[in-house]
Design a protein around this motif. Structure first.
Motif, PDB file in Angstrom:
ATOM      1  N   GLU A  36     -33.213  28.647 -90.987  1.00  0.00           N
ATOM      2  CA  GLU A  36     -32.772  29.988 -90.608  1.00  0.00           C
ATOM      3  C   GLU A  36     -33.916  30.987 -90.770  1.00  0.00           C
ATOM      4  OE1 GLU A  36     -29.272  33.270 -91.659  1.00  0.00           O
ATOM      5  OE2 GLU A  36     -29.396  31.386 -92.774  1.00  0.00           O
ATOM      6  N   VAL A  39     -36.352  30.846 -87.880  1.00  0.00           N
ATOM      7  CA  VAL A  39     -35.987  31.626 -86.699  1.00  0.00           C
ATOM      8  C   VAL A  39     -36.578  33.034 -86.804  1.00  0.00           C
ATOM      9  CG1 VAL A  39     -34.074  32.624 -85.402  1.00  0.00           C
ATOM     10  CG2 VAL A  39     -33.890  30.293 -86.297  1.00  0.00           C
ATOM     11  N   ARG A 110     -33.775  33.350 -76.707  1.00  0.00           N
ATOM     12  CA  ARG A 110     -32.465  33.706 -76.142  1.00  0.00           C
ATOM     13  C   ARG A 110     -31.685  32.458 -75.743  1.00  0.00           C
ATOM     14  NH1 ARG A 110     -35.425  38.228 -72.839  1.00  0.00           N
ATOM     15  NH2 ARG A 110     -35.080  40.085 -74.131  1.00  0.00           N
ATOM     16  N   VAL A 113     -30.138  30.911 -78.770  1.00  0.00           N
ATOM     17  CA  VAL A 113     -28.923  31.619 -79.172  1.00  0.00           C
ATOM     18  C   VAL A 113     -27.765  31.232 -78.261  1.00  0.00           C
ATOM     19  CG1 VAL A 113     -27.851  33.904 -79.346  1.00  0.00           C
ATOM     20  CG2 VAL A 113     -30.164  33.549 -80.212  1.00  0.00           C
ATOM     21  N   ALA A 116     -26.416  27.935 -79.283  1.00  0.00           N
ATOM     22  CA  ALA A 116     -25.619  28.028 -80.504  1.00  0.00           C
ATOM     23  C   ALA A 116     -24.220  28.553 -80.221  1.00  0.00           C
ATOM     24  CB  ALA A 116     -26.322  28.927 -81.522  1.00  0.00           C
TER      25      ALA A 116
END
Length: 337
Positions: A36, A39, A110, A113, A116
């Protein structure tokens, strides 16, 4: 393949087989927390590079010490008495493609994301057709660096290729031409050759034609873009050079297209395919395969591409690493008569 290649050497054995070991990155007792944080480290990289498009990098690093500390923590920046020492990976690409290279990284974030947030386990994306025009333009423009590297560093090392493209009647096929940036770069590199670009995405071809209209007319006049699938290539012995960004084609399309592309080469002509590199660690290998397939591409690696090209009767196979961890180019020649 939006990475910016800078091939420094050829290596027959580079990325030619899976690494013997399958190392897992040392992420400590809480790997999820470390990833995390990674990122956010990527966000720091992209933000720094984006700001450095218009300001000196040293000023950017000084202006946000907390963000710069993140870059220091991963070894990209080292603070010294005389200022900052910066890892080569943080430096921008050449000025012509720096902005698009940064935007390509932002697009990748992007897309991560979006993956996810996707409904359904492993739900695939709709491929490049689902991307906005802005994404296609940024990713496509970044590929100009690949075209320049091909012209200046790869083609001169392919026997007879540069000489043929320097003569009248030279033809290059750019498969998956997108918005035409790579095709334009090849046309600039070989002033007497014609470059024919094809792409299965009609919208990308439309964007590319607008890009051609804004380019140097003397160069753009030797570039044509067509809405066409690689599996529909039917020319025989037509091109001295075929460029194939293999990761962007589905495995089915790639297998169907390769024999046609090989036949499209003149005897003695060269096919150069961009392939996914085999990273030293399992994380990058698995992520590379996942993102390629998720985006409508395939999981072919350098070794597999080499086998496929040689099975088609192409010879003199060679590999050209680009940036560390980046794509590996595989070149193979149609035998001369």
């Amino acid at each position: 393949m939006p990475a910016t290649p800078d091939p420094a050497h050829s290596a027959h054995s580079a990325d030619s087989a899976e690494p013997a070991a399958n190392p897992v990155l040392p992420l400590g007792e809480n790997p999820v927390a470390v990833l995390e944080a990674a990122v956010w480290a990527m966000a720091a990289i992209v933000g720094t590079q984006r700001q450095a498009l218009s300001e000196p990098l040293a000023d950017v690093l000084r202006a946000d010490p907390q963000r710069t500390a993140v870059l220091e923590s991963v070894g990209l920046v080292r603070r010294g008495a005389d200022g900052f020492a910066v890892h080569p990976a943080l430096h921008q690409a050449d000025a012509a493609t720096a902005s698009s290279a940064v935007e390509a990284k932002l697009s990748s974030l992007r897309q991560a994301v979006a993956a996810a947030a996707a409904d359904g386990a492993g739900a695939p994306a709709a491929g490049w057709g689902a991307q906005a025009d802005e994404v296609l333009l940024h990713q496509g423009r970044a590929s100009a660096a690949t075209g320049r590297a091909l012209a200046a560093k790869i083609v001169p090392r392919l026997a007879g290729c540069a000489e043929r493209l320097a003569a009248d009647g030279g033809r290059i096929l750019d498969v998956g031409a997108g918005v035409g940036a790579l095709a334009l770069a090849l046309a600039e590199g070989f002033p007497r050759a014609r470059v024919e670009g094809i792409d299965v995405l009609e919208r990308a071809v439309g964007l590319g034609r607008a890009e051609l209209a804004a380019a140097d007319p003397a160069v753009a006049a030797r570039v044509s873009l067509h809405h066409r699938d690689a599996v529909e290539v039917s020319e025989k012995e037509a091109y001295q050079l075929v460029w194939l960004p293999a990761p962007f084609l589905s495995e089915e399309a790639l297998r169907a297209a390769l024999p046609r592309l090989a036949e499209a080469l003149v005897p003695g002509g060269w096919l150069v395919a961009g392939t996914n590199s085999l990273a030293d660690d399992a994380l990058r290998r698995s992520v590379g395969r996942w993102t390629a397939v998720r985006g409508g591409g395939n999981s072919f690696d350098t070794a597999r591409m080499t086998v496929e090209l040689e099975a088609l009767g192409l010879t003199e196979t060679n590999t050209f690493p680009t940036v560390p961890g980046g794509p590996v180019l595989v070149a193979a020649r149609r035998p001369a008569r």
